[in-house]
Write a protein that holds these residues in place. Sequence first.
Motif, PDB file in Angstrom:
ATOM      1  N   ARG A   8       6.090   2.540  -2.240  1.00  0.00           N
ATOM      2  CA  ARG A   8       4.855   3.288  -2.035  1.00  0.00           C
ATOM      3  C   ARG A   8       4.426   3.231  -0.572  1.00  0.00           C
ATOM      4  O   ARG A   8       3.923   4.211  -0.017  1.00  0.00           O
ATOM      5  CB  ARG A   8       3.764   2.750  -2.948  1.00  0.00           C
ATOM      6  N   PHE A  54       0.622   8.259  -3.142  1.00  0.00           N
ATOM      7  CA  PHE A  54       0.769   7.415  -1.971  1.00  0.00           C
ATOM      8  C   PHE A  54      -0.194   6.232  -1.907  1.00  0.00           C
ATOM      9  O   PHE A  54      -0.156   5.473  -0.947  1.00  0.00           O
ATOM     10  CB  PHE A  54       0.585   8.257  -0.706  1.00  0.00           C
ATOM     11  N   CYS A  81       8.993   7.818  -3.916  1.00  0.00           N
ATOM     12  CA  CYS A  81       8.605   7.694  -5.318  1.00  0.00           C
ATOM     13  C   CYS A  81       9.651   6.902  -6.094  1.00  0.00           C
ATOM     14  O   CYS A  81      10.744   7.407  -6.387  1.00  0.00           O
ATOM     15  CB  CYS A  81       8.427   9.085  -5.928  1.00  0.00           C
ATOM     16  N   ASN A  99      -1.183   2.732  -2.333  1.00  0.00           N
ATOM     17  CA  ASN A  99      -0.558   1.486  -2.742  1.00  0.00           C
ATOM     18  C   ASN A  99      -1.612   0.524  -3.266  1.00  0.00           C
ATOM     19  O   ASN A  99      -2.817   0.748  -3.142  1.00  0.00           O
ATOM     20  CB  ASN A  99       0.260   0.870  -1.599  1.00  0.00           C
ATOM     21  N   GLU A 125       5.968  -1.608  -4.679  1.00  0.00           N
ATOM     22  CA  GLU A 125       4.957  -1.596  -3.629  1.00  0.00           C
ATOM     23  C   GLU A 125       5.561  -1.191  -2.285  1.00  0.00           C
ATOM     24  O   GLU A 125       4.979  -0.393  -1.535  1.00  0.00           O
ATOM     25  CB  GLU A 125       4.307  -2.977  -3.520  1.00  0.00           C
ATOM     26  N   TYR A 140       6.147   5.702   1.291  1.00  0.00           N
ATOM     27  CA  TYR A 140       5.862   7.060   0.833  1.00  0.00           C
ATOM     28  C   TYR A 140       7.048   7.695   0.119  1.00  0.00           C
ATOM     29  O   TYR A 140       7.355   8.880   0.307  1.00  0.00           O
ATOM     30  CB  TYR A 140       5.390   7.950   1.987  1.00  0.00           C
TER      31      TYR A 140
END
Length: 404
Positions: free
Chosen positions: A101, A301, A106, A303, A98, A104
Amino acid sequence: MDETIRIIIIDDSEAMLVMINTMLNDLGYHNVTAFSSPIKALAELHQYPTRYDVVFTDLNMPDIDGMGLIRHLGEMHYKGGICIVSELDIRIIELAAEVARQQYVCLIGNISKPIKMDALQLVMDRLHQAEERKFLNYDQISKKELITYIVHRQVMPYYQPKLNPETNRVESLEVLARIVSPGQPDAILPGRFIPTAIRFDLMDLITMQLAEATADHMKELSHIFGDTVKISINLSPSQLSDLDIPNRLENLFQDRNIEKSRIVLEITEEYELKSSEQMESLNRLRIHGYGVSLDDFGTGFTNIQQLRSLPFTEVKIDRTLINHIHADQFSQVIVQSLVGITESFDVDLVAEGIEHFEDLDYLTKHHPGILLQGFLICRPKPIESLSSWYRNWLKGVGATVKSV
């Protein structure tokens, strides 16, 4: 494997660096750079932000720990994949994903220590699957060719079912674009024309042509799968920026007397939904009665907190999280957290990319409420092939797969 893949390993244990490097070499990856100092690794990444495709990092390190490293990578807009190498509590995995994300970046997985070769291979496979979405390895057609296909209405819908494993019946179908031309023995795959369409701003023409053809097929699709079957059509976030998109779809389906509740618009997650125009279009689609699906969850992107506020009626879990989920704790944790949220908000959950019996077995046993989509069930098909496939599926092929 791709010999051009460049990898950074960050771990304060020299022995661990040697071990991971050796294992990657054995898997065929030789462009590997190792750092025992996270500060030096960040300096390298700052200097060459696009050079490296994946970062393997320990969490517990001096000076900068793994979470701090993820934050720094987010601040520099690092576009590659990140894998945590550490034995983690399930809640730490979920929170780390989390945080990644929200930054931003991966996060493509975690590998527990002691490291096993198959776990390392799984992470690299996931990286390749994410790269496939960029269509880099396709011979792309020209703008002129694509316009010719569009003018001759040769962009056609192929359909891929979403199956309810509890009833063994198809509840929904995703519309996938193919170019079908009399001069071509096989349909032209999206990888050859979608990048061209994006580059030359032709996606709206393709989307509307697919939507029109699908509207023409609705009567036959209802005959095959039942009057409640839903149809999913893909929209990109950039298309949502066009405030007229909901109105054009409204006119199309209203003219054909098609219930809007049977139409789902799949919004790809590759780019962040953030503009007021995108939010307005998203909300207008829901106000008009369409379903809205978040496609490819796990690659972009959005979350988990945003799922609580955006009006999605469906979330599709990307194949990178589904492939080998039976053996991957990282994927299992992310999917479990999604199940809890989507159930509380009455949102459908779809697992896409089902290709292995073991993954099918895991999902049907642990999450029987998730709809299933993938080659193991059915490849995308033209409408002419759907009826015979579904008859065979209901006769026994589906029951055989379901019992595995």
